[in-house]
Design an enzyme around this catalytic site. Structure first.
Site, PDB file in Angstrom:
ATOM      1  N   ASP A   1      -0.271   3.084   5.343  1.00  0.00           N
ATOM      2  CA  ASP A   1       0.751   2.822   4.508  1.00  0.00           C
ATOM      3  C   ASP A   1       1.915   3.034   5.378  1.00  0.00           C
ATOM      4  O   ASP A   1       2.083   3.882   6.418  1.00  0.00           O
ATOM      5  CB  ASP A   1       1.171   3.636   3.378  1.00  0.00           C
ATOM      6  CG  ASP A   1       1.944   3.012   2.476  1.00  0.00           C
ATOM      7  OD1 ASP A   1       2.430   1.695   2.590  1.00  0.00           O
ATOM      8  OD2 ASP A   1       2.610   3.668   1.557  1.00  0.00           O
TER       9      ASP A   1
ATOM     10  N   HIS B   1       3.222  -4.905  10.657  1.00  0.00           N
ATOM     11  CA  HIS B   1       1.774  -5.281  10.204  1.00  0.00           C
ATOM     12  C   HIS B   1       0.952  -5.161  11.814  1.00  0.00           C
ATOM     13  O   HIS B   1      -0.287  -4.744  11.983  1.00  0.00           O
ATOM     14  CB  HIS B   1       1.573  -6.338   9.298  1.00  0.00           C
ATOM     15  CG  HIS B   1       1.921  -5.965   8.112  1.00  0.00           C
ATOM     16  ND1 HIS B   1       1.671  -4.708   7.497  1.00  0.00           N
ATOM     17  CD2 HIS B   1       2.777  -6.947   7.149  1.00  0.00           C
ATOM     18  CE1 HIS B   1       2.571  -4.818   6.065  1.00  0.00           C
ATOM     19  NE2 HIS B   1       3.012  -6.229   6.194  1.00  0.00           N
TER      20      HIS B   1
ATOM     21  N   LEU C   1     -20.488   4.336  14.433  1.00  0.00           N
ATOM     22  CA  LEU C   1     -19.661   4.460  13.341  1.00  0.00           C
ATOM     23  C   LEU C   1     -19.696   3.352  12.543  1.00  0.00           C
ATOM     24  O   LEU C   1     -19.680   2.387  12.834  1.00  0.00           O
ATOM     25  CB  LEU C   1     -18.244   4.362  14.135  1.00  0.00           C
ATOM     26  CG  LEU C   1     -16.963   4.392  13.107  1.00  0.00           C
ATOM     27  CD1 LEU C   1     -16.881   5.870  12.335  1.00  0.00           C
ATOM     28  CD2 LEU C   1     -15.631   4.219  13.955  1.00  0.00           C
TER      29      LEU C   1
HETATM   30  C1  IPE Z   1      -1.585   0.718  -0.597  1.00  0.00           C
HETATM   31  O1  IPE Z   1      -0.203   0.509  -0.103  1.00  0.00           O
HETATM   32  C2  IPE Z   1      -2.458  -0.346  -0.105  1.00  0.00           C
HETATM   33  C3  IPE Z   1      -2.826  -0.317   1.283  1.00  0.00           C
HETATM   34  C4  IPE Z   1      -2.054   0.471   2.218  1.00  0.00           C
HETATM   35  C5  IPE Z   1      -3.448  -1.412   1.760  1.00  0.00           C
HETATM   36  P1  IPE Z   1       1.048  -0.035  -1.016  1.00  0.00           P
HETATM   37  O2  IPE Z   1       2.136   0.085  -0.035  1.00  0.00           O
HETATM   38  O3  IPE Z   1       0.472  -1.266  -1.346  1.00  0.00           O
HETATM   39  O4  IPE Z   1       0.953   0.971  -2.160  1.00  0.00           O
HETATM   40  P2  IPE Z   1       2.355   1.212  -2.991  1.00  0.00           P
HETATM   41  O5  IPE Z   1       2.650  -0.031  -3.639  1.00  0.00           O
HETATM   42  O6  IPE Z   1       3.245   1.947  -2.243  1.00  0.00           O
HETATM   43  O7  IPE Z   1       1.790   2.139  -4.122  1.00  0.00           O
HETATM   44  C1  IPE Z   2       0.923  -0.871   4.463  1.00  0.00           C
HETATM   45  O1  IPE Z   2       2.175  -1.021   4.830  1.00  0.00           O
HETATM   46  C2  IPE Z   2       0.012  -2.216   4.797  1.00  0.00           C
HETATM   47  C3  IPE Z   2      -0.380  -3.020   3.638  1.00  0.00           C
HETATM   48  C4  IPE Z   2      -0.034  -2.642   2.476  1.00  0.00           C
HETATM   49  C5  IPE Z   2      -0.827  -4.091   3.574  1.00  0.00           C
HETATM   50  P1  IPE Z   2       3.201  -1.495   3.588  1.00  0.00           P
HETATM   51  O2  IPE Z   2       3.149  -2.884   4.127  1.00  0.00           O
HETATM   52  O3  IPE Z   2       2.715  -1.101   2.547  1.00  0.00           O
HETATM   53  O4  IPE Z   2       4.617  -0.939   4.477  1.00  0.00           O
HETATM   54  P2  IPE Z   2       5.543  -0.279   3.331  1.00  0.00           P
HETATM   55  O5  IPE Z   2       4.881   0.921   2.553  1.00  0.00           O
HETATM   56  O6  IPE Z   2       6.440  -1.111   2.743  1.00  0.00           O
HETATM   57  O7  IPE Z   2       6.619   0.630   4.165  1.00  0.00           O
HETATM   58 MG    MG Z   3       3.398   0.656   1.408  1.00  0.00          MG
END
Ligand code: IPE
Ligand code: IPE
Ligand code: MG
Length: 252
Positions: A22, A39, A133
């Protein structure tokens, strides 16, 4: 930092590490860049952490890459993520294969665009006999989606007469999960300073040790992984028993 790996007790490694990757979007926005830039850089962390886990001899690494709820993000971000996924798999599959890594996917594949599904299936086929792995990508995945599926499939079996209600136990449920071939994770890491599970492996994390770090995913590297493993190794896992029971070897 570099000697962190020396401190890890190689005989007590977690066999399965699960990571909620995240913070990509915030990492990019903090740099004045578009979320997709985050990303894009997150892929470098994936490469580094997969390599780190393979070097340590970790059995299973599950990466939460896209949740069922993430489909509700702006279309351009969803499309950007799908393209990144396909390009990354295409670029990395040879190196995964060379490193004896076996790829798996868990999630609602029917939601994925056809071109992404095809690319994934090819990568699954190429790496299917590898014995190193196990890299499990959670894609279009959520714990509730998975549990709902499991319950429906079990109900069908009962309806068809292949299973009796009295026979349903925890193993039955486990066998119907997307993760039926994998052990439960011992360690779950979430990056970027959020303290929640966000619909990840709801059933499987029952007794996982949870580790949260403020580091955003695009900055997460092997040293951060080693820190998490060292933290895990300093914990006492009791599984409902007392600390004394565990010390006296009655834990098992
Ligand atoms: C969880 O992250 C999903 C992934 C990392 C793929 P999100 O960014 O979607 O989760 P919330 O919305 O902060 O809970
Ligand atoms: C995690 O990073 C990747 C996915 C959920 C696809 P985020 O896109 O949720 O990044 P933040 O949490 O908004 O910073
Ligand atoms: Mg996120």
């Amino acid at each position: 930092m570099s000697d962190l790996i020396e401190k890890i007790d190689k005989s007590r490694l977690p066999n399965h590490i699960a990571i909620i990757m995240d913070g990509n979007g915030r990492w990019a926005r903090e740099k004045g860049e578009d979320r997709l830039f985050g990303h894009f850089h997150g892929v470098e962390s994936v490469r580094n952490i997969v390599e780190g886990c393979a070097e340590l001899g970790i059995g299973y690494l599950t990466l939460y890459a896209f949740s069922t709820e993430n489909w509700d993000r702006p279309e351009y971000e969803v499309v950007g993520l799908m393209e990144l996924l396909v390009n990354t798999i295409r670029k990395e599959v040879d190196s995964l294969h060379k490193n004896n890594i076996k790829l798996h996917v868990i999630g609602d594949m029917t939601m994925l665009p056809e071109y992404a599904r095809a690319e994934l299936n090819e990568a699954l086929e190429i790496t299917k006999d590898n014995t190193g792995l196990n890299l499990i990508m959670a894609l279009s995945y959520s714990g509730r989606w998975e549990l709902l599926n499991a319950v429906k499939n079990i109900a069908w079996q009962v309806k068809k007469g292949d299973l009796k209600v009295e026979e349903i136990n925890q193993d039955t449920l486990q066998q119907h999960l997307a993760t039926s071939n994998f052990p439960d994770p011992e360690l779950m890491i979430r990056t970027s300073g959020e303290y929640r599970i966000s619909n990840f492996l709801l059933y499987q994390l029952a007794y996982a040790e949870l580790y949260f770090t403020n580091v955003r995913w695009p900055d997460f590297r092997k040293e951060n992984l080693y820190e998490a493993i060292l933290d895990y190794q300093a914990r006492e896992r009791r599984f409902g028993k007392t600390g004394d029971q565990m010390k006296m070897g009655q834990g098992a």
